[in-house]
Design a protein around this motif. Structure first.
Motif, short mmCIF file in Angstrom:
data_model
loop_
_atom_site.label_atom_id
_atom_site.label_comp_id
_atom_site.label_asym_id
_atom_site.label_seq_id
_atom_site.Cartn_x
_atom_site.Cartn_y
_atom_site.Cartn_z
N LEU A 1 0.83 -1.21 0.00
CA LEU A 1 0.00 0.00 0.00
C LEU A 1 0.86 1.26 0.00
O LEU A 1 0.58 2.22 -0.73
N LEU A 2 1.93 1.26 0.79
CA LEU A 2 2.84 2.41 0.81
C LEU A 2 3.46 2.63 -0.56
O LEU A 2 3.58 3.77 -1.04
N CYS A 3 3.87 1.54 -1.21
CA CYS A 3 4.45 1.64 -2.56
C CYS A 3 3.43 2.20 -3.56
O CYS A 3 3.78 3.00 -4.43
N LEU A 4 2.16 1.80 -3.41
CA LEU A 4 1.10 2.31 -4.28
C LEU A 4 0.89 3.81 -4.07
O LEU A 4 0.67 4.56 -5.03
N VAL A 5 0.97 4.25 -2.81
CA VAL A 5 0.81 5.67 -2.50
C VAL A 5 1.87 6.51 -3.21
O VAL A 5 1.62 7.64 -3.62
N ILE A 6 3.05 5.93 -3.38
CA ILE A 6 4.13 6.62 -4.10
C ILE A 6 3.97 6.45 -5.61
O ILE A 6 4.16 7.40 -6.38
N ALA A 7 3.63 5.24 -6.03
CA ALA A 7 3.63 4.90 -7.46
C ALA A 7 2.54 5.63 -8.25
O ALA A 7 2.77 6.03 -9.40
N ILE A 8 1.36 5.81 -7.66
CA ILE A 8 0.25 6.41 -8.40
C ILE A 8 0.56 7.86 -8.79
O ILE A 8 0.46 8.22 -9.98
N PRO A 9 0.97 8.73 -7.86
CA PRO A 9 1.34 10.09 -8.31
C PRO A 9 2.57 10.10 -9.21
O PRO A 9 2.67 10.94 -10.12
N ALA A 10 3.50 9.17 -8.99
CA ALA A 10 4.69 9.08 -9.86
C ALA A 10 4.27 8.72 -11.28
O ALA A 10 4.81 9.26 -12.26
N TRP A 11 3.32 7.81 -11.41
CA TRP A 11 2.80 7.41 -12.72
C TRP A 11 2.16 8.61 -13.43
O TRP A 11 2.40 8.86 -14.62
N ILE A 12 1.34 9.36 -12.68
CA ILE A 12 0.66 10.53 -13.26
C ILE A 12 1.68 11.58 -13.70
O ILE A 12 1.61 12.13 -14.80
N LEU A 13 2.64 11.87 -12.82
CA LEU A 13 3.68 12.85 -13.16
C LEU A 13 4.53 12.37 -14.34
O LEU A 13 4.97 13.18 -15.16
N GLY A 14 4.74 11.06 -14.43
CA GLY A 14 5.51 10.50 -15.54
C GLY A 14 4.83 10.70 -16.88
O GLY A 14 5.50 10.90 -17.90
N THR A 15 3.49 10.66 -16.89
CA THR A 15 2.76 10.91 -18.14
C THR A 15 2.81 12.39 -18.52
O THR A 15 2.76 12.73 -19.69
N LEU A 16 2.90 13.25 -17.50
CA LEU A 16 2.98 14.69 -17.76
C LEU A 16 4.39 15.12 -18.19
O LEU A 16 4.55 16.07 -18.95
N PHE A 17 5.38 14.40 -17.67
CA PHE A 17 6.79 14.71 -17.98
C PHE A 17 7.48 13.44 -18.48
O PHE A 17 8.31 12.85 -17.77
N PRO A 18 7.14 12.99 -19.70
CA PRO A 18 7.65 11.70 -20.20
C PRO A 18 9.16 11.63 -20.37
O PRO A 18 9.73 10.55 -20.32
N ILE A 19 9.81 12.78 -20.52
CA ILE A 19 11.26 12.75 -20.70
C ILE A 19 11.95 12.30 -19.40
O ILE A 19 13.05 11.76 -19.42
N ILE A 20 11.27 12.50 -18.26
CA ILE A 20 11.79 12.02 -16.98
C ILE A 20 11.27 10.61 -16.73
O ILE A 20 12.02 9.69 -16.45
N GLY A 21 9.95 10.43 -16.83
CA GLY A 21 9.36 9.11 -16.71
C GLY A 21 8.99 8.74 -15.28
O GLY A 21 9.61 9.19 -14.31
N GLY A 22 7.95 7.92 -15.17
CA GLY A 22 7.45 7.48 -13.87
C GLY A 22 8.44 6.73 -13.01
O GLY A 22 8.51 6.95 -11.80
N PRO A 23 9.24 5.80 -13.58
CA PRO A 23 10.19 5.05 -12.74
C PRO A 23 11.18 5.93 -11.99
O PRO A 23 11.44 5.71 -10.80
N VAL A 24 11.73 6.93 -12.66
CA VAL A 24 12.69 7.82 -12.00
C VAL A 24 12.01 8.64 -10.91
O VAL A 24 12.54 8.81 -9.81
#
Length: 340
Positions: free
Chosen positions: A12-35
């Protein structure tokens, strides 16, 4: 139920981090969600030194879900298309991978570099290759985070510099083929390949010609994960046998998730050949990418950012040498083959 009780809080903690990271990654694809996920995880890990009951779930996410991400990645590979359109770029791909692996091997001998997956990630396809090789070479989460960070840095540089370099070197501005091959062989992460190729298309009004070529070449490179991981598993078994003095059973170290990756690719290939639209597999490919982001969040949580910064000099040097080696080799091979 026991699984959720043991791992639920950490996942659950990982999901709390991953979901906003995923959204930000789509907004800034040159950086990407994983980073972004790794960075958020590392920042959260500073006050959260003791993971407590969340530790098992974080560990599960960083190991098992990372392997599931690689398996699901196979559903994005139609082997018929990849092999057919990748034949032209195959000599370039083989040479760039070989040169980069040799550079990495030699530098590992002279530099104090703990993150052994940097060489593989630089040589093949960035995060996906690191995800595939990390379980085989027993890379810990800090090594994975360091590898991802180094490769991200040079991918961003490539996405910015390569279109300018391509114009300077005289790549065709009426066809996206030459620059597409260059971007597909010399840039690692898909998001950065897409960024560089799309920029070239926009510069010269080529529609999506460069992007289509670059992505196909990138997918062809992804297939190199299979032999590399199998060789690494064999070498790891021999090393373990030498250190322990006992025979290591292949079954205990064999990366079975790679077999499932191959099976997923074959399922996609057969289905498409029977008339199934490739877009059917798009949700699975998306899930694979999200799993990588989720796993990177867990890896960030297990990483000491202070230690990562202090030991970053040698890995950056390795990443730079591999990046330059791949770039120069790709350009030389295109010149030899008459594509530049």
């Amino acid at each position: 139920m026991k699984f959720l009780t043991t791992n639920g809080r950490g996942i659950l903690l990982c999901l709390v981090i991953a979901i906003p990271a995923w959204i930000l990654g789509t907004l800034f694809p040159i950086i990407g969600g994983p980073v972004i996920a790794i960075l958020l995880g590392m920042l959260l890990a500073i006050p959260l030194k003791e993971k407590g009951s969340m530790a098992p779930g974080i560990q599960f996410t960083s190991k098992k879900i990372l392997q599931w991400a690689v398996i699901l990645l196979g559903f994005g590979l139609d082997l018929t298309v990849v092999l057919k359109t990748g034949q032209q770029s195959l000599p370039i791909i083989l040479c760039t991978i070989t040169v980069s692996l040799l550079i990495a091997f030699l530098l590992y001998k002279v530099l104090p570099i703990p993150a052994k997956s940097i060489g593989v990630g630089s040589s093949i396809c960035g995060g996906s290759a690191i995800a595939a090789t990390a379980p085989v070479i027993n890379a810990d989460d800090e090594e994975v985070a360091q590898s991802i960070s180094v490769i991200f840095f040079f991918n961003v540089l490539a996405a910015i510099i390569f279109p300018i370099l391509g114009n300077f070197l005289g790549f065709s501005t009426t066809s996206g083929e030459g620059f597409g091959i260059f971007a597909g062989t010399a840039v690692n992460d898909t998001s950065s390949v897409t960024a560089a190729a799309s920029t070239w298309d926009s510069m010269w009004g080529l529609g999506s010609a460069t992007l289509d070529k670059a992505v196909t070449v990138k997918l062809t490179r992804t297939l190199a994960i299979i032999p590399i991981v199998l060789v690494l598993a064999f070498l790891q078994a021999k090393r373990g046998q030498k250190e322990s003095g006992q025979k290591v059973k292949l079954r205990t170290i064999f990366p079975f998730f790679i077999l499932y990756f191959i099976l997923a690719s074959l399922i996609t290939t057969i289905a498409v050949s029977l008339g199934v639209d490739a877009s059917v597999f798009s949700p699975i490919k998306t899930l694979s990418k999200f799993f990588i982001v989720l796993a990177m969040a867990a890896i960030g949580l297990n990483t000491d950012i202070v230690k990562l910064v202090k030991t970053g000099g040698a890995p950056l040097a390795l990443g730079a040498c591999c990046w330059i080696g791949i770039t120069v080799t790709s350009l030389l091979m295109q010149h030899v083959l008459g594509l530049l």
